[in-house]
Motif scaffolding. Structure first.
Motif, PDB file in Angstrom:
ATOM      1  N   ASP A  11      80.249  85.439  74.355  1.00  0.00           N
ATOM      2  CA  ASP A  11      79.737  84.090  74.642  1.00  0.00           C
ATOM      3  C   ASP A  11      80.327  83.533  75.943  1.00  0.00           C
ATOM      4  O   ASP A  11      80.685  82.367  76.034  1.00  0.00           O
ATOM      5  CB  ASP A  11      79.990  83.149  73.471  1.00  0.00           C
ATOM      6  N   ASP A  12      80.426  84.407  76.943  1.00  0.00           N
ATOM      7  CA  ASP A  12      80.936  84.033  78.273  1.00  0.00           C
ATOM      8  C   ASP A  12      82.349  83.473  78.255  1.00  0.00           C
ATOM      9  O   ASP A  12      82.710  82.633  79.076  1.00  0.00           O
ATOM     10  CB  ASP A  12      79.990  83.057  78.975  1.00  0.00           C
ATOM     11  N   GLY A  13      83.164  83.918  77.314  1.00  0.00           N
ATOM     12  CA  GLY A  13      84.570  83.534  77.292  1.00  0.00           C
ATOM     13  C   GLY A  13      84.901  82.286  76.494  1.00  0.00           C
ATOM     14  O   GLY A  13      86.038  81.828  76.514  1.00  0.00           O
ATOM     15  N   THR A  14      83.935  81.752  75.762  1.00  0.00           N
ATOM     16  CA  THR A  14      84.236  80.598  74.907  1.00  0.00           C
ATOM     17  C   THR A  14      85.171  81.007  73.775  1.00  0.00           C
ATOM     18  O   THR A  14      86.106  80.282  73.439  1.00  0.00           O
ATOM     19  CB  THR A  14      82.934  79.995  74.342  1.00  0.00           C
ATOM     20  N   SER A  15      84.917  82.162  73.196  1.00  0.00           N
ATOM     21  CA  SER A  15      85.802  82.692  72.155  1.00  0.00           C
ATOM     22  C   SER A  15      86.088  84.157  72.467  1.00  0.00           C
ATOM     23  O   SER A  15      85.271  84.845  73.077  1.00  0.00           O
ATOM     24  CB  SER A  15      85.162  82.549  70.769  1.00  0.00           C
ATOM     25  N   TRP A  16      87.269  84.617  72.044  1.00  0.00           N
ATOM     26  CA  TRP A  16      87.719  85.984  72.334  1.00  0.00           C
ATOM     27  C   TRP A  16      88.091  86.682  71.039  1.00  0.00           C
ATOM     28  O   TRP A  16      88.625  86.062  70.114  1.00  0.00           O
ATOM     29  CB  TRP A  16      88.929  85.957  73.271  1.00  0.00           C
ATOM     30  N   ARG A  17      87.816  87.984  70.987  1.00  0.00           N
ATOM     31  CA  ARG A  17      88.166  88.805  69.825  1.00  0.00           C
ATOM     32  C   ARG A  17      88.993  89.982  70.330  1.00  0.00           C
ATOM     33  O   ARG A  17      88.630  90.661  71.294  1.00  0.00           O
ATOM     34  CB  ARG A  17      86.888  89.294  69.149  1.00  0.00           C
ATOM     35  N   ARG A  18      90.100  90.225  69.662  1.00  0.00           N
ATOM     36  CA  ARG A  18      90.995  91.310  70.073  1.00  0.00           C
ATOM     37  C   ARG A  18      90.369  92.669  69.785  1.00  0.00           C
ATOM     38  O   ARG A  18      89.742  92.868  68.748  1.00  0.00           O
ATOM     39  CB  ARG A  18      92.327  91.175  69.344  1.00  0.00           C
ATOM     40  N   VAL A  19      90.549  93.598  70.739  1.00  0.00           N
ATOM     41  CA  VAL A  19      90.070  94.966  70.609  1.00  0.00           C
ATOM     42  C   VAL A  19      91.305  95.861  70.497  1.00  0.00           C
ATOM     43  O   VAL A  19      92.177  95.811  71.371  1.00  0.00           O
ATOM     44  CB  VAL A  19      89.229  95.381  71.840  1.00  0.00           C
ATOM     45  N   PRO A  20      91.415  96.665  69.440  1.00  0.00           N
ATOM     46  CA  PRO A  20      92.576  97.546  69.310  1.00  0.00           C
ATOM     47  C   PRO A  20      92.658  98.544  70.473  1.00  0.00           C
ATOM     48  O   PRO A  20      91.636  99.090  70.895  1.00  0.00           O
ATOM     49  CB  PRO A  20      92.337  98.284  67.993  1.00  0.00           C
ATOM     50  N   VAL A  21      93.858  98.753  70.978  1.00  0.00           N
ATOM     51  CA  VAL A  21      94.106  99.749  72.024  1.00  0.00           C
ATOM     52  C   VAL A  21      95.165 100.724  71.517  1.00  0.00           C
ATOM     53  O   VAL A  21      95.978 100.379  70.667  1.00  0.00           O
ATOM     54  CB  VAL A  21      94.569  99.103  73.351  1.00  0.00           C
ATOM     55  N   ALA A  22      95.130 101.934  72.046  1.00  0.00           N
ATOM     56  CA  ALA A  22      96.101 102.955  71.642  1.00  0.00           C
ATOM     57  C   ALA A  22      96.578 103.700  72.881  1.00  0.00           C
ATOM     58  O   ALA A  22      95.778 104.058  73.743  1.00  0.00           O
ATOM     59  CB  ALA A  22      95.471 103.932  70.659  1.00  0.00           C
ATOM     60  N   PRO A  23      97.890 103.939  72.972  1.00  0.00           N
ATOM     61  CA  PRO A  23      98.390 104.718  74.102  1.00  0.00           C
ATOM     62  C   PRO A  23      97.968 106.182  73.967  1.00  0.00           C
ATOM     63  O   PRO A  23      97.861 106.702  72.858  1.00  0.00           O
ATOM     64  CB  PRO A  23      99.902 104.556  74.015  1.00  0.00           C
ATOM     65  N   THR A  24      97.716 106.815  75.103  1.00  0.00           N
ATOM     66  CA  THR A  24      97.403 108.239  75.140  1.00  0.00           C
ATOM     67  C   THR A  24      98.335 108.892  76.158  1.00  0.00           C
ATOM     68  O   THR A  24      99.112 108.212  76.826  1.00  0.00           O
ATOM     69  CB  THR A  24      95.941 108.495  75.559  1.00  0.00           C
ATOM     70  N   ALA A  25      98.225 110.182  76.296  1.00  0.00           N
ATOM     71  CA  ALA A  25      99.075 110.899  77.251  1.00  0.00           C
ATOM     72  C   ALA A  25      98.808 110.460  78.692  1.00  0.00           C
ATOM     73  O   ALA A  25      99.703 110.487  79.528  1.00  0.00           O
ATOM     74  CB  ALA A  25      98.854 112.399  77.112  1.00  0.00           C
ATOM     75  N   SER A  26      97.583 110.015  78.974  1.00  0.00           N
ATOM     76  CA  SER A  26      97.236 109.657  80.355  1.00  0.00           C
ATOM     77  C   SER A  26      97.034 108.164  80.579  1.00  0.00           C
ATOM     78  O   SER A  26      96.635 107.755  81.659  1.00  0.00           O
ATOM     79  CB  SER A  26      95.971 110.405  80.774  1.00  0.00           C
ATOM     80  N   GLY A  27      97.261 107.332  79.564  1.00  0.00           N
ATOM     81  CA  GLY A  27      97.074 105.885  79.726  1.00  0.00           C
ATOM     82  C   GLY A  27      96.831 105.216  78.387  1.00  0.00           C
ATOM     83  O   GLY A  27      97.625 105.335  77.472  1.00  0.00           O
TER      84      GLY A  27
END
Length: 66
Positions: A11-27
């Motif tokens: 919604d163009d930044g009105t609300s935000w939802r967290r996206v899970p991230v995971a470390p890898t060997a390259s980033g």
């Protein structure tokens, strides 16, 4: 890098939802689930290094859906 936080908005930044991230060997990796309705997705990332320095970058309407 000590930490990485990814968020998405359909919604163009009105609300935000967290996206899970995971470390890898390259980033880091993440899977962004697209909204069901046509529109656009905005992305925001916050990164912090071991010394506590950090940055936040926002890309409004990063890509279109539908």
């Amino acid at each position: 890098m000590r930490s990485l936080r990814l968020e998405m908005s359909s919604d163009d930044g009105t609300s935000w939802r967290r996206v899970p991230v995971a470390p890898t060997a390259s980033g880091w990796t993440a899977v962004v689930a697209n909204p069901r309705t046509p529109g656009s997705v905005s992305l925001r990332v916050t990164a912090t290094d071991a010394s506590g320095a950090g940055l936040t970058q926002t890309i409004t309407r990063a890509y279109a859906v539908g």
